[in-house]
Design a protein around this motif. Structure first.
Motif, PDB file in Angstrom:
ATOM      1  N   VAL B 182     -22.372  -4.496  11.254  1.00 29.70           N
ATOM      2  CA  VAL B 182     -23.671  -3.829  11.337  1.00 29.70           C
ATOM      3  C   VAL B 182     -23.848  -2.960  10.094  1.00 29.70           C
ATOM      4  O   VAL B 182     -22.945  -2.202   9.739  1.00 29.70           O
ATOM      5  N   VAL B 183     -24.989  -3.104   9.436  1.00 29.16           N
ATOM      6  CA  VAL B 183     -25.308  -2.241   8.301  1.00 29.16           C
ATOM      7  C   VAL B 183     -26.466  -1.343   8.721  1.00 29.16           C
ATOM      8  O   VAL B 183     -27.548  -1.839   9.062  1.00 29.16           O
ATOM      9  N   GLU B 260     -16.795   3.496  19.276  1.00 32.84           N
ATOM     10  CA  GLU B 260     -15.642   2.705  18.865  1.00 32.84           C
ATOM     11  C   GLU B 260     -15.947   1.211  18.953  1.00 32.84           C
ATOM     12  O   GLU B 260     -15.374   0.405  18.247  1.00 32.84           O
ATOM     13  N   LYS B 261     -16.889   0.877  19.852  1.00 35.92           N
ATOM     14  CA  LYS B 261     -17.167  -0.540  20.116  1.00 35.92           C
ATOM     15  C   LYS B 261     -18.328  -1.106  19.311  1.00 35.92           C
ATOM     16  O   LYS B 261     -18.532  -2.310  19.296  1.00 35.92           O
ATOM     17  N   GLY B 262     -19.135  -0.241  18.711  1.00 33.96           N
ATOM     18  CA  GLY B 262     -20.297  -0.738  17.976  1.00 33.96           C
ATOM     19  C   GLY B 262     -21.379   0.325  17.898  1.00 33.96           C
ATOM     20  O   GLY B 262     -21.085   1.491  17.682  1.00 33.96           O
ATOM     21  N   ILE B 263     -22.631  -0.103  18.081  1.00 29.01           N
ATOM     22  CA  ILE B 263     -23.723   0.877  18.020  1.00 29.01           C
ATOM     23  C   ILE B 263     -24.670   0.697  19.194  1.00 29.01           C
ATOM     24  O   ILE B 263     -24.709  -0.366  19.833  1.00 29.01           O
ATOM     25  N   ILE B 264     -25.409   1.778  19.452  1.00 26.04           N
ATOM     26  CA  ILE B 264     -26.486   1.703  20.435  1.00 26.04           C
ATOM     27  C   ILE B 264     -27.777   1.945  19.665  1.00 26.04           C
ATOM     28  O   ILE B 264     -27.896   2.923  18.923  1.00 26.04           O
ATOM     29  N   VAL B 265     -28.714   1.002  19.790  1.00 24.69           N
ATOM     30  CA  VAL B 265     -29.977   1.119  19.061  1.00 24.69           C
ATOM     31  C   VAL B 265     -31.131   1.270  20.038  1.00 24.69           C
ATOM     32  O   VAL B 265     -31.002   0.953  21.227  1.00 24.69           O
ATOM     33  N   LYS B 275     -22.217  -4.884  19.906  1.00 27.14           N
ATOM     34  CA  LYS B 275     -20.768  -4.759  19.739  1.00 27.14           C
ATOM     35  C   LYS B 275     -20.376  -5.213  18.337  1.00 27.14           C
ATOM     36  O   LYS B 275     -20.741  -6.312  17.917  1.00 27.14           O
ATOM     37  N   ALA B 276     -19.686  -4.365  17.646  1.00 25.25           N
ATOM     38  CA  ALA B 276     -19.312  -4.693  16.261  1.00 25.25           C
ATOM     39  C   ALA B 276     -18.096  -3.872  15.884  1.00 25.25           C
ATOM     40  O   ALA B 276     -18.057  -2.662  16.113  1.00 25.25           O
ATOM     41  N   ASP B 277     -17.107  -4.545  15.315  1.00 22.94           N
ATOM     42  CA  ASP B 277     -15.913  -3.827  14.859  1.00 22.94           C
ATOM     43  C   ASP B 277     -16.105  -3.195  13.485  1.00 22.94           C
ATOM     44  O   ASP B 277     -15.260  -2.439  13.034  1.00 22.94           O
TER      45      ASP B 277
END
Lengths: 426, 426
Positions: B182-183, B260-265, B275-277
């Motif tokens: 994710v950018v 830790e698991k990614g982002i919430i948008v 979910k993104a490492d």
């Protein structure tokens, strides 16, 4: 006799024009494209004619990798692509049916192989599935330690170490344990990996602006010596060489536990914690669990084969390589599993298979011919015995590369040696 | 006038033979070896004579890095050593005293700089400390997101991504989020990083035997458009180019939290977890906290300087580069912080310093001369405006490389361009 052999595999094909009986060729299934499996197939495809047998090779990956080169790929001193080649490039694809799949189980009663999403029937089976790491039940090793086991694990280890170095300078409070690498085991793999690592660390320090002195490499070995079984003079040479390059040895010291933070070791009832973000387990292998689960009599996944390399009581099943156990009668102990023995077994296995298939000729008994053993200590140094002669330094290193090139030659001839061979000779 | 200037820095040296009054040269201290600081020093060392001023340059590292090239080092398409050079190689070491140290505080009342383990006194100060990431208080970004901030963070990000790819195939249960990147931010840095990443991913897939289709690249931008401030035609070109290479855009979508698991948008009150490492924060910068803490009037670490680039009320303190704020009077908004402006400020700053030191000549007012802006989209594509002309594709890419080479030329002349320049022109 040839006709007899075929009669054993009579099968009935019914086509639209009416029933007819046709002769089915015996099906040879080889499990594993490692040293043993590949040599078996490459020899067998020449020994038996196209009408004599169907040959199928099953391997998890579409490539073969040089297990004995993985310490280099793991340290990052040799690219992993140099340590592998495509199986289709070294087999006769018109003679051998290659199946890329993972072996889930061997059903020896039904003469059937269960793969991940299909099945295979065999008349003759060659089990050459190789070894797995043996952690001797040490707590935490499976979860936290890295292995020098295959291409996947090796490049993961290489990248893990590099990530630790890359992260060190990003943190305000420097964690020196990021730069501590523990190697469990001072056997062949452990020592060879240390040799590469000692050469790789200065490169990593340069790449990531890190003071060499911050890096710590510790080798922990439970046995009373490094390189057990090697001549003491050679062991001394190897240990001194690695110590000079910054490796700390803890000999006669057992790893009691591996944790997220490092390891706990014990020597003479003294416990000690070594904080390390990288722990590499290089201290032992066992046979494949598929062999165990198939119900062959075995010791940690290794089957004590008969003189013709067959599983006792199963004349249609050959077991070779790290899943086989061959006793060295001179000392009444098993030979250690090596590529050298696996390849020699592959030759014998192919010969004996052709005798079985044809029901003609005489089976050959297997007797390993140990030409020597050389452990590398980085790119330009090594220790070993070749044809009974002790060697150290650049001569040993030269011999080691010749051994590596010979393994390529055995499978793929000169073209493969030219493509993947080691010519970085001083 | 020259003598007058010196008299201002009279100092008393007492030696064993008795008291004597000697003339002390004014001390110029430049904080930061980025674009602004280096240009200031390289010009100043030529403008003022050896007897006119002591020049000291302070920088955290012994190297300068090209901030505008870090997206390449972060993606792994350019080695980080290509994006940096030794400061001692580009300054006149007989004229400039280089101090490798981190600035802890500016004490403007005592005209003193507090370094990590020493102090420096100045008569004239140039603050060119650059920017820091601005996370706008979004929860978890500091802990879990990577930044394209400096050499350390860039090579860590490169290695982090590579480690995820290296680990993917080692796990029995494949975790596709290992391959999700994710950018955060579709501004200049975000778009340029995506361009490199889109080129890097196929290489990583090949290196680690991964199906390209498993990789997901998502760009999340809160603003209603990518590349805000750019011509809509160029924005379309850039977005289409990146979409074709597999980038998913979520425009008008805000990152609410990084975990830790990614982002919430969130978009239109709809919340979604991705979910993104790997999460990369490339959505904003602010001035340096040292500037804030020094008590200059500032907006998020940036000081609105006077026309001569001095901090209001402090005629001995110049502030340039990302720590300065210059208003574009045409639109009554600040110019965005760019290398282009920082370098132009460095030129003006050096001139004005020499006037201050000599108390002679006339100070120059600073007016940015915006030659254009080009955003790269990987090695051979770009979009931008140069001297008022819109460019896309290979022409824009060529111009981008010329801009990059010009920055090298400004500091180190032709030798530096030859050493570090970009000549990979189609």
């Amino acid at each position: 006799m040839l006709r007899n052999s075929r009669i054993r595999f009579l099968t009935t094909n019914i086509n639209k024009k009416g029933g007819c009986i046709s002769v089915r060729k015996p099906r040879v299934v080889v499990l594993g494209g490692g040293y043993g499996g590949l040599i078996t197939v490459s020899r067998l495809q020449k020994l038996v004619g196209v009408n004599e047998a169907d040959i199928t090779l099953v391997n998890k990956n579409d490539y073969h990798y040089e297990t004995t080169w993985l310490h280099e790929a793991s340290a990052g001193t040799l690219h992993h692509d140099k340590a592998r080649y495509q199986i289709k490039d070294v087999i006769d694809n018109s003679r051998v049916n290659f199946v890329k799949n993972t072996v889930v189980a061997i059903n020896k009663d039904e003469k059937k192989i269960v793969l991940e999403n299909s099945e295979l029937h065999y008349d003759y089976l060659v089990v050459a599935l190789g070894s797995q790491p043996e952690t001797f039940g040490i707590k935490g090793l499976k979860e936290y330690a890295f292995g020098i086991t295959n291409i996947n694990s090796s490049r993961q280890l290489r990248e893990h170490i590099e990530y630790q170095f890359a992260t060190y300078n990003t943190e305000e409070v420097k964690r020196d344990e990021r730069l501590t690498i523990v190697v469990g085991g001072a056997g062949f793999t452990g020592i060879e990996f240390l040799g590469e690592l000692a050469n790789r660390v200065p490169q990593l320090c340069k790449e990531y602006d890190i003071d060499n002195k911050k890096v710590r490499i510790v080798c922990v070995e439970a046995a009373p010596t490094a390189l057990p079984g090697f001549d003491p003079e050679l062991v001394d040479y190897a240990v001194n060489h690695l110590q000079r390059k910054g490796v700390d040895f803890m000999i006669g010291t057992a790893i009691k536990e591996c944790t997220e933070k490092g390891i706990i070791v014990a020597k003479d009832d003294q416990m000690e914690e070594i904080k390390a973000d990288t722990v590499v387990w290089a201290a032992g292998v066992r046979g494949n669990n598929v062999v165990e689960e198939a119900g062959f009599e075995n010791m940690r996944g290794r089957v004590k084969v008969d003189e013709f390399l067959r599983a006792p009581g199963h004349d249609d099943v050959y077991i070779i390589g790290d899943c086989s156990l061959v006793i060295n009668e001179e000392i009444n102990r098993p030979y250690p599993p090596t590529a050298q023995i696996a390849m020699q077994q592959g030759e014998t296995c192919a010969k004996n298979l052709s005798v079985s298939i044809r029901e003609q000729g005489e089976m050959s008994g297997f007797k390993p011919e140990i030409k020597g053993a050389v452990a590398s200590l980085g790119e330009h140094d090594a220790v070993g015995v070749v044809f009974g002669k002790k060697l150290v330094g650049s001569k040993a290193s030269f011999m080691k590369k010749m051994i590596d090139n010979r393994a390529l030659y055995m499978v793929g001839g000169a073209p493969l040696v030219i493509k993947k061979g080691k010519f970085n000779i001083l």
